[in-house]
Design a protein around this motif. Structure first.
Motif, PDB file in Angstrom:
ATOM      1  N   GLN A   1      34.910  32.719  37.209  1.00 23.37           N
ATOM      2  CA  GLN A   1      35.988  32.043  36.483  1.00 23.37           C
ATOM      3  C   GLN A   1      36.014  30.558  36.824  1.00 23.37           C
ATOM      4  O   GLN A   1      36.125  29.693  35.939  1.00 23.37           O
ATOM      5  CB  GLN A   1      37.327  32.684  36.841  1.00 23.37           C
ATOM      6  CG  GLN A   1      38.557  31.960  36.296  1.00 23.37           C
ATOM      7  CD  GLN A   1      38.669  32.061  34.784  1.00 23.37           C
ATOM      8  OE1 GLN A   1      38.580  33.144  34.221  1.00 23.37           O
ATOM      9  NE2 GLN A   1      38.833  30.935  34.123  1.00 23.37           N
ATOM     10  N   HIS A   2      35.915  30.242  38.108  1.00 23.42           N
ATOM     11  CA  HIS A   2      35.986  28.849  38.560  1.00 23.42           C
ATOM     12  C   HIS A   2      34.796  28.023  38.082  1.00 23.42           C
ATOM     13  O   HIS A   2      34.959  26.880  37.651  1.00 23.42           O
ATOM     14  CB  HIS A   2      36.058  28.819  40.087  1.00 23.42           C
ATOM     15  CG  HIS A   2      36.104  27.440  40.667  1.00 23.42           C
ATOM     16  ND1 HIS A   2      37.269  26.694  40.716  1.00 23.42           N
ATOM     17  CD2 HIS A   2      35.132  26.658  41.205  1.00 23.42           C
ATOM     18  CE1 HIS A   2      37.012  25.524  41.270  1.00 23.42           C
ATOM     19  NE2 HIS A   2      35.720  25.481  41.578  1.00 23.42           N
TER      20      HIS A   2
ATOM     21  N   ALA B   1      36.283  35.798  40.496  1.00 24.12           N
ATOM     22  CA  ALA B   1      36.991  34.526  40.643  1.00 24.12           C
ATOM     23  C   ALA B   1      36.011  33.355  40.687  1.00 24.12           C
ATOM     24  O   ALA B   1      36.274  32.288  40.107  1.00 24.12           O
ATOM     25  CB  ALA B   1      37.842  34.545  41.913  1.00 24.12           C
TER      26      ALA B   1
ATOM     27  N   LEU C   1      40.655  32.121  43.879  1.00 16.36           N
ATOM     28  CA  LEU C   1      40.891  30.993  42.977  1.00 16.36           C
ATOM     29  C   LEU C   1      41.778  29.935  43.629  1.00 16.36           C
ATOM     30  O   LEU C   1      41.548  28.726  43.473  1.00 16.36           O
ATOM     31  CB  LEU C   1      41.530  31.479  41.674  1.00 16.36           C
ATOM     32  CG  LEU C   1      40.619  32.142  40.645  1.00 16.36           C
ATOM     33  CD1 LEU C   1      41.433  32.586  39.431  1.00 16.36           C
ATOM     34  CD2 LEU C   1      39.498  31.192  40.208  1.00 16.36           C
TER      35      LEU C   1
ATOM     36  N   PHE D   1      41.155  38.280  43.923  1.00 14.92           N
ATOM     37  CA  PHE D   1      40.778  37.410  42.799  1.00 14.92           C
ATOM     38  C   PHE D   1      41.643  36.152  42.802  1.00 14.92           C
ATOM     39  O   PHE D   1      41.132  35.025  42.778  1.00 14.92           O
ATOM     40  CB  PHE D   1      40.945  38.180  41.487  1.00 14.92           C
ATOM     41  CG  PHE D   1      40.664  37.368  40.245  1.00 14.92           C
ATOM     42  CD1 PHE D   1      39.378  37.254  39.741  1.00 14.92           C
ATOM     43  CD2 PHE D   1      41.698  36.703  39.577  1.00 14.92           C
ATOM     44  CE1 PHE D   1      39.121  36.495  38.595  1.00 14.92           C
ATOM     45  CE2 PHE D   1      41.455  35.962  38.441  1.00 14.92           C
ATOM     46  CZ  PHE D   1      40.164  35.851  37.943  1.00 14.92           C
ATOM     47  N   ASP D   2      42.954  36.311  42.843  1.00 13.76           N
ATOM     48  CA  ASP D   2      43.867  35.169  42.816  1.00 13.76           C
ATOM     49  C   ASP D   2      43.765  34.325  44.084  1.00 13.76           C
ATOM     50  O   ASP D   2      43.827  33.090  44.025  1.00 13.76           O
ATOM     51  CB  ASP D   2      45.305  35.651  42.635  1.00 13.76           C
ATOM     52  CG  ASP D   2      45.531  36.340  41.306  1.00 13.76           C
ATOM     53  OD1 ASP D   2      44.966  35.882  40.295  1.00 13.76           O
ATOM     54  OD2 ASP D   2      46.254  37.344  41.268  1.00 13.76           O
TER      55      ASP D   2
ATOM     56  N   PRO E   1      35.785  35.255  33.874  1.00 15.42           N
ATOM     57  CA  PRO E   1      35.745  36.132  35.058  1.00 15.42           C
ATOM     58  C   PRO E   1      34.917  37.390  34.855  1.00 15.42           C
ATOM     59  O   PRO E   1      35.380  38.512  35.064  1.00 15.42           O
ATOM     60  CB  PRO E   1      37.225  36.484  35.256  1.00 15.42           C
ATOM     61  CG  PRO E   1      37.775  36.512  33.879  1.00 15.42           C
ATOM     62  CD  PRO E   1      37.050  35.412  33.131  1.00 15.42           C
TER      63      PRO E   1
ATOM     64  N   GLN F   1      35.912  41.251  43.201  1.00 14.58           N
ATOM     65  CA  GLN F   1      36.990  40.383  42.721  1.00 14.58           C
ATOM     66  C   GLN F   1      36.716  38.916  43.091  1.00 14.58           C
ATOM     67  O   GLN F   1      36.990  38.005  42.304  1.00 14.58           O
ATOM     68  CB  GLN F   1      38.338  40.826  43.297  1.00 14.58           C
ATOM     69  CG  GLN F   1      38.772  42.222  42.886  1.00 14.58           C
ATOM     70  CD  GLN F   1      38.717  42.446  41.384  1.00 14.58           C
ATOM     71  OE1 GLN F   1      39.215  41.638  40.606  1.00 14.58           O
ATOM     72  NE2 GLN F   1      38.096  43.549  40.989  1.00 14.58           N
TER      73      GLN F   1
END
Length: 363
Positions: free
Chosen positions: A174-175, A171, A332, A328-329, A180, A167
């Motif tokens: 994604q960043h 992330a 981020l 994950f969150d 992702p 995860q």
């Protein structure tokens, strides 16, 4: 430091060991146990962290490791949103060198040492210890997690540790790349043991190209026999120089990011399961200066401690997996905080964790 005689624990307090609340040296001559238990913080609740069984070169090396690891557990548990402080234990010795009966006696003695702390420290598995070992420790200590399902536990926590690291990688992707997924990305995994081999499965399922290495040939062989498409590097030094590398995942012992490895690392992202990856303060800035995104180790590898903490309240795998998916969150959010404050992600994670611990200490 005071020596410890059979069955007697001397609790030592030091102001120069990173603010630890309690450090306990344990020795049981009958079984050969030599161990150190370090409680860094109980601000958020009883200290929780695994037991490492490792052939340290000296007692000083063991002490330095347990102090670093226990401090890291305070930050890990805080960032994972757990009501636990940070603690860790190390047993000095080679776990494979003990014949079964003697090892059992040693683990029972260790269980009595943990039990003597009255619940201030809750133990679990770590490097060199396994579910079967925690079953033995639990015979003497009710503050033991990571036990087998047959003995009321949750079993192997490395499954969710690997899931959480995955995860964190998602992330990071994604960043950095706006998507992702690891599909089409080249990922290097250093250490494919308890956690690393599960991580490889996640990466391959997501479409990543994987390169691995491990000091144990049998660990590499287990991967390549199942997945012949996985490439193998001769050693970590060769792995981190792999051409076209997108992500480097240190999944063995700590100190993987240091003055020798960071300058030659080809990856754009570091995200792995190992604890204490930064060899010393300042390495996080060296990574940032090279535009290498670092996902803080104690954030992304928290899946295992989420699992063992849940075991204390009646284990539910789906509930734990849902909690671990939040890594994950959290990852981020750390990247966003780092960007907003103009600091490396490691410093941003420290600030968030320290804020939660400070708030818990307020009357």
């Amino acid at each position: 430091m005071t020596d410890v005689t059979d069955g007697v624990l001397h609790t030592l307090f030091h102001s120069d060991q990173g603010g630890h609340e309690q450090v306990v040296l344990c020795q049981d001559r009958a079984s050969g146990l030599k161990a150190v238990i370090a409680i860094h913080s109980t601000a958020l609740g009883p200290a929780l962290g695994g037991t490492r069984f490792y052939p340290y070169a000296s007692e000083e090396e063991a002490l330095a490791d347990v102090l670093n690891l226990s401090r890291g557990m305070s930050y890990k548990n805080a960032m994972a949103g757990l009501d636990h402080g940070g603690g860790k234990a190390v047993i000095i010795g080679d776990p494979e060198a003990f014949e079964p009966t003697r090892k059992t006696e040693l683990l029972l003695a260790f269980g009595r040492a943990v039990a003597s702390l009255g619940g201030r420290y809750v133990t679990a598995c770590d490097v060199g210890t396994y579910v079967s070992d925690m079953d033995v420790v639990a015979r003497e200590c009710r503050w033991t997690t990571g036990r087998s399902p047959e003995n009321g536990g949750a079993g192997d926590s490395s499954v969710l540790t690997a899931f959480g690291v995955f995860q964190g990688m998602r992330a990071s992707a994604q960043h950095l790349w706006g998507d992702p997924t690891l599909r089409g990305r080249k990922v290097a995994v250093a250490g494919v043991g308890k956690v690393g081999h599960h991580l490889v499965e996640h990466l391959l399922s997501d479409g990543a190209e994987v390169v691995v290495t491990d000091v144990r040939p049998e660990s590499v062989r287990r991967i390549t026999e199942l997945h012949p498409e996985v490439a193998v590097a001769a050693d970590t030094a060769a792995l981190i120089r792999t051409e076209g590398l997108d992500i480097y995942a240190p999944c063995a012992l700590g100190g993987a990011l240091n003055d020798e490895t960071v300058p030659v690392l080809t990856a754009r992202v570091v995200c792995g399961a190992a604890n204490n990856q930064l060899a010393h303060p300042g390495v996080e800035k060296d990574l940032a200066d090279r535009s290498i995104l670092y996902a803080p180790d104690y954030v992304v590898n928290a899946g295992g401690v989420i699992q063992v903490a849940d075991e204390l309240h009646g284990f539910d795998f789906d509930r734990c997996r849902a909690k671990a998916s939040k890594i994950f969150d959290t990852t981020l959010a750390i990247f966003a905080r780092a960007k907003a404050d103009g600091i490396p992600p490691a410093a941003a994670a420290d600030r968030i964790a320290e804020q939660r611990m400070a708030e818990a200490r307020r009357p």
